[in-house]
Scaffold this active site. Structure first.
Site, PDB file in Angstrom:
ATOM      1  N   CYS A  20      26.002  37.999  63.873  1.00  0.00           N
ATOM      2  CA  CYS A  20      25.524  38.056  65.247  1.00  0.00           C
ATOM      3  C   CYS A  20      24.306  37.158  65.400  1.00  0.00           C
ATOM      4  CB  CYS A  20      25.183  39.484  65.657  1.00  0.00           C
ATOM      5  SG  CYS A  20      23.849  40.206  64.682  1.00  0.00           S
ATOM      6  N   CYS A  23      21.288  37.784  63.204  1.00  0.00           N
ATOM      7  CA  CYS A  23      21.320  37.172  61.875  1.00  0.00           C
ATOM      8  C   CYS A  23      20.802  35.743  61.941  1.00  0.00           C
ATOM      9  CB  CYS A  23      22.740  37.189  61.320  1.00  0.00           C
ATOM     10  SG  CYS A  23      23.472  38.827  61.150  1.00  0.00           S
ATOM     11  N   ASP A 445      22.922  -2.062  81.822  1.00  0.00           N
ATOM     12  CA  ASP A 445      22.813  -3.441  81.379  1.00  0.00           C
ATOM     13  C   ASP A 445      24.089  -4.164  81.812  1.00  0.00           C
ATOM     14  OD1 ASP A 445      21.853  -5.701  79.888  1.00  0.00           O
ATOM     15  OD2 ASP A 445      23.342  -5.188  78.368  1.00  0.00           O
TER      16      ASP A 445
END
Length: 765
Positions: A20, A23, A445
């Site tokens: 989860c 953790c 560009d």
């Protein structure tokens, strides 16, 4: 895998045992305590990307994670370089997955009869409860043992995770049922328990919760099994890229051919690619010609014709003739390996909202434990029976689910970055996605970005009654064949395409005059290719005027002193530039043209694309300053470029986007790289980023809303623990399923965006 940068290392570790977001938060905090260590842990991939000083050994990182109650090991070498499955950090081998499936099937076989008998009073025969108890015992012990083991490991290290909640819930439900059977009267032979999805009123100590004790492990194991399958699917695009590499290659040495493992191939070696085979690695064609399918490398569906001296990309499929290729890069240096690295690193990143969610999850489990104890004490103090109080506390423990919080962002990023890679868009991570979504101005560009970046013959005009256009280009290319000038190369390439690559006539007496042109004798004729000067026949004069209006270079062909044809040569717009600029406008993004080219060429390109803000004749410093002025004006700016001269502007913009065929400097300064040579990929990237961030927000919104609703319901006794377990598993599956939709996302044409506060285009320069 470790990567050194200025006395610092970036180490990737495969972390096991995480279930989860709590953790994730715990691992990151433990690593941060080492000092000057920054870790990003991904729950979906099971990978920890750790930036740390060179004085902190990778072994120290592993020991720190293991002391936190998890497993860790250095990640294997780059998968894209070796051709092996990318996998995830916590992806179980086939044997372990088979064992998990076996555990799930046995659990289902034991749990289903218990749930049915507990919920259908008509089927409750004499002493049914004792049969259910016998079936429940192995589920609570053997089936749920992985949950108990991880919970105990966490407690040994002073931590609590989702497994702690589930383990306590299962143990509490089973313990209360055992008490009711042996001491509370539930073991009477004629005992019947009514069907209900709601908790019992609590005044009946004989009420059993065996169905909850088996349903919780069943739903959790089922949810994690389906979740694991779904998470593996989210990485399918990256694994598909890695699978493009071949295991063996036909090596050509001294005229002989032999099959060898790919690992033996070295730069400079020549190898053969037969029709239908994949190109083993990046290289240059030595001989032969064919059409290559680059769809899984660049996202382009149309085959690309290649011939001698042209570059090829490893992983492309040879659709036609036999090719002999000289390897230029192997292993981790190939373009495909680079794509794999970029995608893998992007998947380890986190959105800003996910970082907040991880912090919340770090305090979530202890808070839930406190709530469960409080609920138990409250109901006992309020006069409720022990059964009702225990049921409410168990429901709180079981229904609380930080899993969805931890999976909200990584599963979406796995799906989105994999899908982007297949579309030819490489995003560096969640931060780039967030910036891309908010962009409202794109500085483009011209040369190499909007245009092809190479001189091309755009028009051939011959004098009526003369030698004709075909003969004119043949003679011009013959005399230009030995020229190194870009215009000469463009004329030669144009002629060879028209002649299917056939030989050109020989030239004698070749002479080049710098700044003027070339001349020579071809087939007994005096041929001159030079700048037009003096009076011209009317058709050629009109063609010269048209070429100058388009900012193209005009060159004149004279044969035996007579003007015969005029060629217009220029850097033409990419075919996708028109659609790309239009789609960007529809997405609410304003295009700005910034180029170092002369003003006439810039204005011609801008007029063709209907770009209203144009800046010409810019130095690299000017481009960076332009980006700075736009940002100072409150715009969120993305810069798109491909050359060294664009690197400073790419780095200064809110978001830098590099063309994949550009220089390494430009790509290194960019946040997004367009692998395919199609500027329309920019619009795809913007649309994908918006869809991805919307999916992440929806996932996190659901995860928070789920807990905000279900935990209070469980606390007031309105949720049966079995229903709570089903809801908990469903929440994680919903988040993963929502993320999976990104794997099949297709670029749209965009819709007109609302006006942005009446902003006008900047001044034309």
């Amino acid at each position: 895998m470790a990567e050194a940068t200025a006395h610092r290392l970036t180490t990737e570790l495969a972390v096991g045992g995480m279930t989860c977001a709590a953790c994730v938060n715990r691992v990151e905090r433990r690593l941060a305590r080492l000092g000057d260590v920054n870790a990003v842990v991904n729950l979906a991939t099971g990978l920890a990307t750790v930036d740390h000083p060179a004085t902190v050994a990778p072994g120290t990182l592993v020991e720190t994670i293991e002391r936190a109650g998890y497993t860790a090991r250095p990640r294997a070498p780059e998968p894209a370089a070796t051709g092996e499955d990318t996998g995830t950090g916590e992806d179980a081998p086939d044997g372990e997955r088979a064992a998990e499936r076996h555990r799930l099937l046995v659990t289902a076989a034991l749990a289903v009869p218990v749930v049915v008998l507990s919920m259908v009073p008509a089927w409750q025969f004499r002493n049914w409860q004792w049969l259910c108890f016998v079936l429940t015992a192995p589920v609570v012990t053997w089936s749920a043992w992985p949950l108990h083991r991880r919970a105990l490991r966490g407690l040994r290290h002073g931590t609590a995770t989702m497994d702690t909640l589930v383990s306590l819930g299962v143990a509490a439900a089973f313990s209360w049922s055992a008490y009711a059977l042996f001491l509370g009267g539930a073991g009477d032979p004629g005992m019947v328990m009514p069907m209900t999805l709601w908790p019992a009123d609590g005044h009946e100590d004989a009420h059993l919760y065996l169905e909850a004790a088996v349903a919780v492990p069943l739903f959790v194991l089922t949810g994690r099994h389906l979740e694991g399958r779904a998470r593996r699917r989210t990485g399918a695009d990256l694994r598909a890229l890695a699978a493009r590499t071949v295991k063996e290659v036909t090596l050509r040495e001294n005229g002989d051919e032999r099959r060898v493992p790919l690992e033996l191939l070295r730069p400079g070696d020549e190898f053969v690619v037969r029709p239908g085979e994949r190109v083993a690695t990046d290289g240059v064609v030595v001989s032969g010609g064919s059409a290559l399918d680059l769809s899984l490398v660049t996202g382009e569906s149309a085959p690309v014709d290649v011939g001698p001296e042209q570059a090829v990309v490893g992983g492309a499929v040879n659709g036609g003739g036999r090719l002999t290729v000289r390897a230029t890069a192997v292993g981790a240096d190939t373009r495909l390996a680079g794509i794999g690295r970029l995608v893998a690193r992007a998947q380890a990143d986190k959105a800003r909202a996910q970082r907040v969610a991880d912090v919340v999850a770090g305090h979530f489990v202890p808070a839930v434990l406190a709530v469960a104890v409080t609920v138990l004490g409250f109901w006992l103090g309020a006069g409720a029976g022990p059964g009702a109080a225990a049921t409410a506390a168990v429901a709180v423990l079981v229904v609380a689910c930080p899993c969805a919080l931890g999976l909200a962002t990584p599963t979406a990023l796995l799906a989105a970055t994999g899908r982007g890679a297949r579309l030819g868009v490489l995003v560096s991570g969640a931060r780039a996605l967030e910036a891309l979504r908010r962009v409202d101005t794109v500085v483009l560009d011209k040369t190499g970005t909007l245009t092809t970046g190479a001189m091309t013959v755009t028009g051939v005009t011959a004098v009526p009654g003369g030698i004709g256009a075909e003969a004119a280009i043949r003679l011009a290319a013959a005399v230009e064949r030995d020229s190194e000038h870009p215009i000469g190369r463009a004329l030669t390439a144009h002629a060879r395409r028209g002649r299917d690559g056939g030989p050109l006539p020989a030239v004698t007496g070749f002479h080049a005059t710098p700044g003027s042109g070339v001349r020579g004798t071809v087939e007994g004729r005096r041929v001159e290719v030079a700048r037009p000067d003096g009076p011209l026949p009317a058709p050629l004069a009109d063609a010269l005027e048209t070429a100058e209006a388009a900012a193209h270079t005009a060159v004149l062909l004279r044969v035996d002193g007579a003007a015969q044809a005029l060629f217009a040569v220029g850097d033409v717009l990419r075919p996708g530039s028109y659609r790309a600029v239009d789609r960007l406008r529809r997405l609410g993004v304003e295009p700005v043209l910034a180029t170092g080219d002369r003003e006439a060429a810039a204005l011609a390109a801008a007029a063709a694309l209907r770009i209203t803000e144009t800046h010409a004749g810019l130095t690299p410093e000017d481009k960076a300053a332009l980006v700075g002025r736009l940002r100072a004006a409150g715009r969120r700016v993305a810069m798109i470029g491909d050359g060294v001269n664009d690197a400073a502007a790419l780095a200064r913009a809110d978001l830098g986007i590099a063309m994949g065929g550009g220089t390494d400097v430009a790509i290194g300064a960019a946040d997004v790289t367009l692998v395919r040579a199609d500027i329309e990929a920019v619009a795809d990237a913007v649309a994908l980023s918006r869809r991805t961030l919307a999916t992440i927000r929806a996932n996190l919104g659901w995860a928070f809303a789920y807990n905000a609703v279900t935990v209070p319901l469980a606390a007031i006794g309105w949720l049966n623990p079995m229903v709570a377990a089903a809801a908990m598993s469903a929440s994680s599956l919903l988040v993963v399923a929502n993320s999976l939709r990104l794997s099949s996302w297709e670029p749209g044409r965009g819709r007109p965006a609302p006006a942005r506060g009446g902003r006008r285009a900047g001044a034309r320069r």
